[in-house]
Design an enzyme around this catalytic site. Structure first.
Site, PDB file in Angstrom:
ATOM      1  N   ARG A  56       0.845  -1.197   0.000  1.00 37.65           N
ATOM      2  CA  ARG A  56       0.000   0.000   0.000  1.00 37.65           C
ATOM      3  C   ARG A  56       0.885   1.253   0.000  1.00 37.65           C
ATOM      4  NH1 ARG A  56      -5.209   1.864  -0.855  1.00 37.65           N
ATOM      5  NH2 ARG A  56      -6.165   2.837   0.958  1.00 37.65           N
ATOM      6  N   THR A  84     -10.354   0.240  -8.871  1.00 32.12           N
ATOM      7  CA  THR A  84      -9.293  -0.645  -8.447  1.00 32.12           C
ATOM      8  C   THR A  84      -9.361  -1.838  -9.404  1.00 32.12           C
ATOM      9  OG1 THR A  84      -9.645   0.165  -6.231  1.00 32.12           O
ATOM     10  CG2 THR A  84      -8.670  -2.036  -6.399  1.00 32.12           C
ATOM     11  N   THR A  97      -4.365  -0.616  -7.067  1.00 32.19           N
ATOM     12  CA  THR A  97      -5.186   0.516  -7.476  1.00 32.19           C
ATOM     13  C   THR A  97      -4.404   1.814  -7.538  1.00 32.19           C
ATOM     14  OG1 THR A  97      -7.280   1.652  -6.970  1.00 32.19           O
ATOM     15  CG2 THR A  97      -5.880   1.141  -5.111  1.00 32.19           C
ATOM     16  N   ASP A 103      -7.814   8.474   0.774  1.00 35.63           N
ATOM     17  CA  ASP A 103      -8.366   7.370   1.577  1.00 35.63           C
ATOM     18  C   ASP A 103      -8.121   7.573   3.074  1.00 35.63           C
ATOM     19  OD1 ASP A 103      -9.701   5.902  -0.281  1.00 35.63           O
ATOM     20  OD2 ASP A 103      -8.236   4.297  -0.445  1.00 35.63           O
ATOM     21  N   SER A 148     -10.117  -0.848   1.452  1.00 36.30           N
ATOM     22  CA  SER A 148     -11.160  -1.882   1.470  1.00 36.30           C
ATOM     23  C   SER A 148     -10.775  -3.087   0.623  1.00 36.30           C
ATOM     24  CB  SER A 148     -12.478  -1.305   0.926  1.00 36.30           C
ATOM     25  OG  SER A 148     -12.918  -0.242   1.720  1.00 36.30           O
ATOM     26  N   GLY A 182     -14.012  -1.800  -6.465  1.00 32.33           N
ATOM     27  CA  GLY A 182     -15.325  -1.298  -6.071  1.00 32.33           C
ATOM     28  C   GLY A 182     -15.314  -0.493  -4.788  1.00 32.33           C
ATOM     29  N   GLY A 183     -14.132  -0.075  -4.325  1.00 34.49           N
ATOM     30  CA  GLY A 183     -14.073   0.727  -3.107  1.00 34.49           C
ATOM     31  C   GLY A 183     -14.692  -0.037  -1.954  1.00 34.49           C
TER      32      GLY A 183
END
Ligand code: GLY
Length: 596
Positions: free
Chosen positions: A116, A393, A411, A435, A465, A485-486
């Site tokens: 991340r 994403t 993403t 985010d 997520s 899809g968040g």
């Protein structure tokens, strides 16, 4: 024995012999029937030599070629990830980050790789607040400051060198080839570039890179060459990830940051590290769920929701019944309320993960569910609200013949990230800083709320997520799934699993079946097209605020492993998605048609 009984004996004996002779045939027919799901309306692609399921066909074929050439699942997954940076620029990336689960068959072990993005060293809690104290959405979403320090290059390189078998150059080669020779623009790519022309056109470098010289969008069938991206990929092939974190690409990123009030420095890039984490593990009925831990909220929420559903005979309610949708929506509502409060980067905040995923807590939540009436979200946690995240994403799944498995979700955050391309590199920058909760208690770009746990701090990773997940049965990987899809990622993954386990669908039907979503706030039940009007009417009577605008949710590229076969289910919600194996037994000559 008289002649009649002798004849009867002869007939019976010959019938018996025929039955016995036919027995293997019948057994074989049954066996074949269990490989191909004849009861299914959508068919999987089936193989025994491995499988890749990807949102983009060019990248899927790259993965299948790597498997055919003897590469393992990690080799194929890394090659797919690097190729998607070229062929699916709205989500595939070098300038973003994500999460990868790797299951190693030999060691019977699953590793969670957290690559991340991280907040730059100069990031601070109030960096996106205006003078009036309100969040500055433009700054957190569409500026150089919106970019976290990218993790994709480090993540892909780490996965390959630790768990792959091929060289970095070998897995980069397909991406370099596609970027430099060019790819045929699909309708999907052409349409998303047309739709985003105005916002992407604000960045001159993005306009130069992803549009024609006159700023016109490419049409389907045109050839798109990404020469700057080919240059970046070639630099990575020559110098390894150092090119990105210390070398020629790093210099271009930092020069662009300095010229545009961005925060990322050479030190930030140099200091970027991936983290291997312990996956979160839960059980659901006979299955074991292995998923992504914080800083993704995905695995924790997935297991919490499954724990709640386990308290009910969900299968007997029936797929798509108002009772089943209601129960699941109530489980979702409660899980998302917890997300806003309790989850953040575990390196900065100790999340009560064990408690959230405990069967005891889920029993308490289940007991609060009224099977006849919807609760109001405000009654569950007054005064706090949330929305939903980016649909752009991307997730893919890879399995090899030896049983190694990769589930990867990564993403840029929004579609095409911040919309900013680093000059001379072809690399789109993420806008993952959005985010974080810019102001704890205020919703982010898609309305998701965060609390103190997800406040901005230098070096911290924003809450995600993303939910790459492997479901095990009898100790072996069974379902490999995930989705973009968040915030809808988690409920998408939930429904793929429940559709197989409780509603006994084939994997392809489970992926295709209409989905729904509740995320606490806004207090709405989002329903995809395809549910019966009767179901919607009953849910409405139960008190659900239904939003049935015709939008789809998620894109769950999924593989199911069964009896030595790999069954790939490309999600029909994405026009370019493809499941394909080295041989694709189920659809040798019609790959794309069979994928759906
Ligand atoms: N940016 C979306 C997520 O990480 O969940």
């Amino acid at each position: 024995m008289n002649s009649t009984s002798a004849r009867i004996t002869t007939i019976v004996t010959s019938m018996l012999a025929a039955v016995l002779a036919g027995a293997p045939v019948m057994a074989q027919q049954q066996r074949v029937a269990s490989i191909i799901d004849y009861g299914s309306r959508h068919h999987s692609v089936i193989d025994q030599g491995g499988m890749v399921a990807v949102q983009n066909a060019i990248a899927a074929e790259v993965g299948a070629d790597i498997l055919a050439a003897g590469g393992n699942a990690v080799d194929a997954a890394v090659a797919v990830g690097l190729t998607l940076a070229v062929t699916l620029p709205r989500a595939g990336n070098l300038g973003g980050g994500g999460f990868m689960l790797v299951y190693l068959a030999d060691e019977d072990r699953t590793i969670a790789i957290d690559y991340r993005e991280r907040a730059p060293g100069a990031a601070s809690r109030d960096m996106f607040l205006k003078a009036d104290g309100e969040p500055d959405n433009r700054a957190s979403r569409f500026s150089y400051r919106s970019a976290g320090v990218p993790g994709t290059v480090a993540g892909m390189h780490h996965a390959l060198t630790q768990y792959g078998s091929m060289s970095w150059r070998e897995v980069l080669e397909p991406a370099i080839r596609v970027a430099s020779r060019g790819m045929q623009v699909s309708l999907d790519l052409s349409q998303t570039l047309k739709r985003r022309r105005e916002s992407l056109g604000r960045d001159p470098e993005t306009l130069r890179t992803y549009y024609m010289a006159v700023g016109a969008p490419f049409e389907a069938g045109d050839t798109l060459r990404l020469m700057d991206l080919a240059w970046s990929l070639t630099a990575l092939a020559i110098d390894g990830p150092d090119a990105f974190y210390r070398g020629v690409i790093a210099e271009k990123i930092v020069a662009a940051m300095q010229a545009n009030d961005g925060l990322i420095t050479l030190d930030d890039l140099d200091n970027y590290r991936i983290t291997e984490r312990e996956p979160v593990v839960g059980t659901y009925r006979e299955a074991t769920i292995v998923s992504m831990p914080p800083p993704s909220s995905g695995g924790v929420l997935l297991i919490q929701m499954l724990n709640v559903l386990e308290q009910f005979e969900l299968g007997s309610f029936g797929y798509g019944s108002a009772k089943a949708v209601h129960l699941m929506a109530e489980a979702m509502r409660r899980a998302y309320a917890d997300r806003s409060e309790h989850l953040g980067d575990p390196d900065y905040y100790t999340a009560p993960v064990d408690w959230l995923m405990s069967k005891a807590y889920s029993r308490k939540l289940a007991a609060e569910i009224d099977l006849r009436a919807a609760r109001r979200s405000a009654d569950i946690a007054p005064g706090v609200n949330a929305g939903y995240e980016s649909p752009d994403t991307t997730h893919y799944a890879v399995v090899d013949a030896a049983g190694n498995v990769v589930a990867n979700t990564y993403t840029l955050n929004f579609s095409y990230g911040s919309g900013i391309t680093v000059p001379g590199t072809g690399i789109l920058l993420n806008n993952e800083m959005d985010d974080f909760s810019a102001k704890p208690g205020s919703p982010n770009g898609y309305g998701l709320l965060g609390g103190e746990a997800n406040a901005i701090e230098a070096g911290k990773r924003p809450l995600s997520s993303m939910t790459p997940t492997i479901v095990f049965r009898d100790g072996k990987p069974w379902i490999v799934t995930g989705s973009p899809g968040g915030s809808r990622i988690i409920t998408t993954v939930l429904q793929v699993i429940v559709n197989v386990i409780d509603f006994e669908m084939s994997i392809s039907d489970a992926v295709a079946a209409p989905r729904f979503h509740n995320q606490w706030f806004p207090d709405r039940l989002f329903m995809e097209p395809g549910f019966s009007p009767d179901t919607l009417a009953i849910l409405d009577e139960m008190g659900h605020e239904i939003d049935a605008r015709p939008r789809t949710m998620g894109s769950a590229q999924t593989i199911l492993l069964e009896d030595g076969y790999q069954k790939g289910a490309a999600d029909p919600r994405r026009p370019d998605a493809l499941a394909i194996g080295p041989r694709s037994l189920g659809c040798r000559n019609a790959k794309v048609a069979c994928a759906h």
